[in-house]
Each structure stands twice: as structure tokens, then as C-alpha cells.
Design an enzyme around this catalytic site. Structure first.
Site, PDB file in Angstrom:
ATOM      1  N   TYR A 139     -49.043 -28.241 -31.246  1.00 34.95           N
ATOM      2  CA  TYR A 139     -49.450 -27.035 -30.510  1.00 34.95           C
ATOM      3  C   TYR A 139     -48.532 -26.895 -29.283  1.00 34.95           C
ATOM      4  O   TYR A 139     -48.238 -27.890 -28.608  1.00 34.95           O
ATOM      5  CB  TYR A 139     -50.922 -27.167 -30.104  1.00 34.95           C
ATOM      6  N   LYS A 195     -62.170 -22.698 -29.928  1.00 36.04           N
ATOM      7  CA  LYS A 195     -61.865 -22.186 -31.257  1.00 36.04           C
ATOM      8  C   LYS A 195     -63.106 -22.251 -32.163  1.00 36.04           C
ATOM      9  O   LYS A 195     -64.107 -21.618 -31.871  1.00 36.04           O
ATOM     10  CB  LYS A 195     -60.672 -22.955 -31.820  1.00 36.04           C
ATOM     11  N   ASP A 247     -55.834 -34.290 -32.558  1.00 29.57           N
ATOM     12  CA  ASP A 247     -56.345 -32.959 -32.232  1.00 29.57           C
ATOM     13  C   ASP A 247     -56.900 -32.374 -33.535  1.00 29.57           C
ATOM     14  O   ASP A 247     -56.146 -32.057 -34.460  1.00 29.57           O
ATOM     15  CB  ASP A 247     -55.212 -32.094 -31.667  1.00 29.57           C
ATOM     16  N   ARG A 286     -69.904 -32.644 -11.585  1.00 25.00           N
ATOM     17  CA  ARG A 286     -68.577 -33.057 -12.071  1.00 25.00           C
ATOM     18  C   ARG A 286     -68.668 -34.344 -12.905  1.00 25.00           C
ATOM     19  O   ARG A 286     -67.809 -34.616 -13.736  1.00 25.00           O
ATOM     20  CB  ARG A 286     -67.602 -33.225 -10.892  1.00 25.00           C
TER      21      ARG A 286
HETATM   22  C1  LIG Z   1     -54.524 -27.096 -31.737  1.00 21.38           C
HETATM   23  C2  LIG Z   1     -54.816 -26.697 -30.331  1.00 21.38           C
HETATM   24  N1  LIG Z   1     -55.058 -27.645 -29.417  1.00 21.38           N
HETATM   25  C3  LIG Z   1     -55.311 -27.329 -28.131  1.00 21.38           C
HETATM   26  C4  LIG Z   1     -55.323 -26.021 -27.693  1.00 21.38           C
HETATM   27  C5  LIG Z   1     -55.580 -25.725 -26.255  1.00 21.38           C
HETATM   28  O1  LIG Z   1     -56.864 -25.280 -26.088  1.00 21.38           O
HETATM   29  P1  LIG Z   1     -57.376 -24.357 -24.867  1.00 21.38           P
HETATM   30  O2  LIG Z   1     -56.685 -23.046 -25.019  1.00 21.38           O
HETATM   31  O3  LIG Z   1     -58.844 -24.327 -25.066  1.00 21.38           O
HETATM   32  O4  LIG Z   1     -56.944 -25.044 -23.617  1.00 21.38           O
HETATM   33  C6  LIG Z   1     -55.101 -25.001 -28.612  1.00 21.38           C
HETATM   34  C7  LIG Z   1     -55.122 -23.579 -28.163  1.00 21.38           C
HETATM   35  O5  LIG Z   1     -54.692 -22.690 -28.855  1.00 21.38           O
HETATM   36  C8  LIG Z   1     -54.834 -25.344 -29.966  1.00 21.38           C
HETATM   37  O6  LIG Z   1     -54.578 -24.392 -30.879  1.00 21.38           O
END
Ligand SMILES: Cc1ncc(COP(=O)(O)O)c(C=O)c1O
Length: 369
Positions: free
Chosen positions: A85, A182, A157, A32
């Protein structure tokens, strides 16, 4: 890098054992806290983003929650861009309701709005390089400069751009988060997240909180992500060139009312995007003249593109934001976000561009013009 599939490590020297408990780059003690495969991923992404260190997590949401909860306290105030998001928007709503952390929303390219929103208790500015699904691009240098003047930490992000298209730390960000699910992993076979810090102090605070939260990554997931990163630049090149072709041809198609992609001069973010990125990403949306029925017909008619959530993998995926990713918004919220009943979001894969176009063209056939 092999997969160190173990939860703990054995020591001869108690001093080395103790050292590993106390810092993010110490000896490997317990899964962890750290793991060699996971640390290899962290070092790779910290290098790609130009940060001093990174903390890999079990998902993108794991990284976002770790950073926000690790850096904020109840009573703090946050400034965030309006187009977020959906999962992150929910977190901000929750922070407000559960912990009294107030959030002020500002447009993604308006540094004056950041300056106007700052209060004595403001701690953090939260941005996304490219937002979903309308692909607004944040003015990272302008926004982070306004945040810096007020002593705020800027968190970006960078999932949609990847470090191939944009390196937010070079443009003023303090922390970069990714859903590595992604583009970084790239093959739709693993969930993961990562938080890269520009300073040792932030890196240590985020690592400490990730351990407390239990959000750290699994070695097999880290290994798959590392493997994906080896082809990231090649894949990004193809994602972007395929997207350019589809977006350009769709913009000329009689069944299409509008195409939203920052690589088109008609997009409101075109100028900002052209300054920040060499290419404009692999996600776009478009509005069909026939509204919702046309959207439904199109989504049923595609054969090569798949009707599925997520993005950043080798396959082209499409979805209908109004009923899936943005179903939490009411009609007014959808209108404010620019999302229509006939809006289709496309996460473009790396298939041959003419195969993709042939698929889109046949699916558009017969739709209202
Ligand atoms: C821009 C963005 N940030 C964060 C996330 C969250 O990621 P995760 O699904 O890996 O938790 C996503 C998921 O679609 C996203 O598109």
C-alpha cells in the site's frame, strides 16, 4: 455497546486507578489508554482474527506506524514485500531515511528470498494478504515460516481480505493490522485502524507504544466500526460475488486487455489464493486496450460506480492508480508494479450485480477494441 464519550474515569480506590495505568486490560482510567467502547471493538476484532488482544487506532496508518515504531529500533533491518500500500511504502522509505532502519524488498510468495535476505539485525517481516491494485496474494504460511526460522516477527496487513476471507495468525503471523476504515466498518463513514497480536508480550508492547504515540481510537469511531462489523460476513459475501461477476464478464469484453483478480485462473496468485481463502476479495483492476484516454473516458462515463478513493464500503468505487494512489511511482516503478496507463482499479460494493454490470457495460461502450 453504548458510546462512552468521556476522556477520563473516576475512582474510589487508588489501587484500581494505578492498575489501569499499567496494563492494556486493566481498569479504564483515561481515554488515551483505553475506553469501554474502544475495548469492545478491540475484543471483537481480536476474536475475529484469533489474537490475544488488539489496539484500536485513529486510522490504518496509525496502526501501521504504531506497530513498526513500537517494535523496531534504529539500526534494525526489515524484510517487506515489494507490492505495498502506498502509505506503507512511504513509511518504509521514511524509516530508512530518518532512523536508519534498512528495508529489503522481496516478492510476496518467495520464502527463499526471505531466507536469503535475513541479516543478524533483521527483526521483522511485513506482508499484505492481498496487495493493491494488482491483487497479488502473499504466501502467508511459507513466508511466515521462513521468518519464524530466523526469529522475526511477521506483521500482516489483512485489510483487503478481512478476517472473513483470511485469518493470518492461524497461518503463522504474529501481528495483524487493518485499516478498519475499509471492510470492517464498511460504510465509508469512519476512519480507524487496529493491530491484533498473537501473544501477550507483543500486545503489551504495541499498546504501550500506542499510548506514547497518542494513536489510540476515539469512542465514536470505535462504535461506528463495531456497528459495521455486525454485517461484515454478509457484506463480504456480496462484495466477493459481485466482483466475481464483474471480473469474469470484463475478462471477456473486447475493450479490456487484462483483468487482475486472484479468483481468475489467469492471475499469478490464483494457486496461493485458492489455498488460503474461500473467496478472492472485492477489489480488482483491469487494463483497457485504449490506454489512458480510454481509462479517462471510462471513469467519466460510469454512473452507479463512483470516482473516489478507498475501498471496503457498500458503494462501488473506481480510481486510476497511475494518477492517484500510485502517483509517487515513476514510469519504471509503475511498469515494475504492473500498473499501466489504462489500468482502472475497482473496489466493488454491494449493489445489485446486474445494475453494476449495466453501468460498466455502458461506460465501455465505444472504447477501442
Ligand atoms: C491495505 C491498506 N492498509 C492501510 C491503509 C491505511 O489506512 P487508513 O487510510 O485508514 O489510514 C490503507 C488505506 O487505503 C490500505 O488500503
Amino acid at each position: 455497546m453504548p458510546i462512552y464519550q468521556t476522556s477520563g474515569f473516576v475512582f474510589d480506590d487508588p489501587a484500581v486507578f494505578a492498575d489501569g495505568m499499567g496494563r492494556p486490560d486493566g481498569a479504564f482510567v483515561y481515554g488515551r489508554l483505553s475506553n469501554p467502547t474502544v475495548r469492545s471493538l478491540e475484543e471483537a476484532v481480536a476474536g475475529l482474527e484469533g489474537g490475544v488482544g488488539a489496539v484500536a487506532t485513529g486510522s490504518g496508518m496509525g496502526a501501521i506506524n504504531t506497530v513498526l515504531l513500537g517494535l523496531l529500533r534504529s539500526g534494525d533491518h526489515v524484510i517487506a514485500q515489494t507490492a505495498l500500500y502506498g502509505g506503507t511504502a512511504t513509511v518504509f522509505k521514511d524509516l530508512e531515511e530518518r532512523y536508519g532502519i534498512a528495508v529489503t524488498y522481496v516478492p510476496e510468495a518467495d520464502p527463499a528470498a526471505v531466507r536469503a535476505a535475513v541479516r543478524p539485525e533483521t527483526k521483522l517481516l511485513y506482508l499484505e494478504t492481498i496487495a493493491n491494485p494488482m491483487t497479488q496474494v502473499a504466501d502467508l504460511p511459507g513466508m511466515s515460516a521462513a521468518a519464524r526460522e530466523a526469529g522475526l516477527v511477521t506483521v500482516v496487513d489483512n485489510t483487503f481480505a478481512s478476517p472473513v476471507l483470511c485469518r493470518p495468525i492461524e497461518l503463522g503471523a504474529d501481528v495483524v493490522v487493518h485499516s478498519t476504515t475499509k471492510y470492517l466498518s464498511g460504510h465509508t463513514d469512519v476512519l480507524g485502524g487496529i493491530a491484533v497480536s498473537a501473544t501477550d508480550e507483543l500486545h503489551r508492547r504495541i499498546w504501550t507504544y500506542a499510548i506514547e504515540l497518542g494513536a489510540t481510537a476515539d469512542p465514536f469511531a470505535a462504535w461506528l466500526t463495531l456497528r459495521g462489523i455486525q454485517t461484515l460476513p454478509l457484506r463480504m459475501e456480496r462484495h466477493c460475488s459481485n466482483t466475481r461477476l464483474l471480473a469474469t464478464r470484463l475478462a471477456e469484453h473486447p475493450a479490456v486487455a487484462a483483468v487482475h483478480w486472484p479468483g481468475l485462473p489467469s492471475h499469478p496468485s490464483y494457486d496461493v489464493a485458492a489455498k488460503l481463502m474461500p473467496e478472492f476479495g472485492g477489489v480488482f483492476s483491469f487494463d483497457l486496450k485504449g490506454g489512458r484516454p480510454a481509462g479517462e473516458t471510462f471513469m467519466k462515463a460510469v454512473k452507479l460506480a463512483l470516482l473516489a478513493p478507498s475501498l471496503g464500503g457498500v458503494e462501488t468505487l473506481i480510481l486510476h492508480p497511475a494518477t492517484t494512489s500510485h502517483r509517487g511511482l515513476d514510469a519504471a516503478g509503475l511498469a515494475a508494479a504492473g500498473i499501466g496507463e489504462g489500468t482502472v482499479r475497482v473496489a466493488v460494493g454491494i449493489e445489485h450485480h446486474e445494475d453494476l454490470w449495466a453501468d460498466f457495460e455502458q461506460a465501455l461502450d465505444g472504447l477501442p477494441q
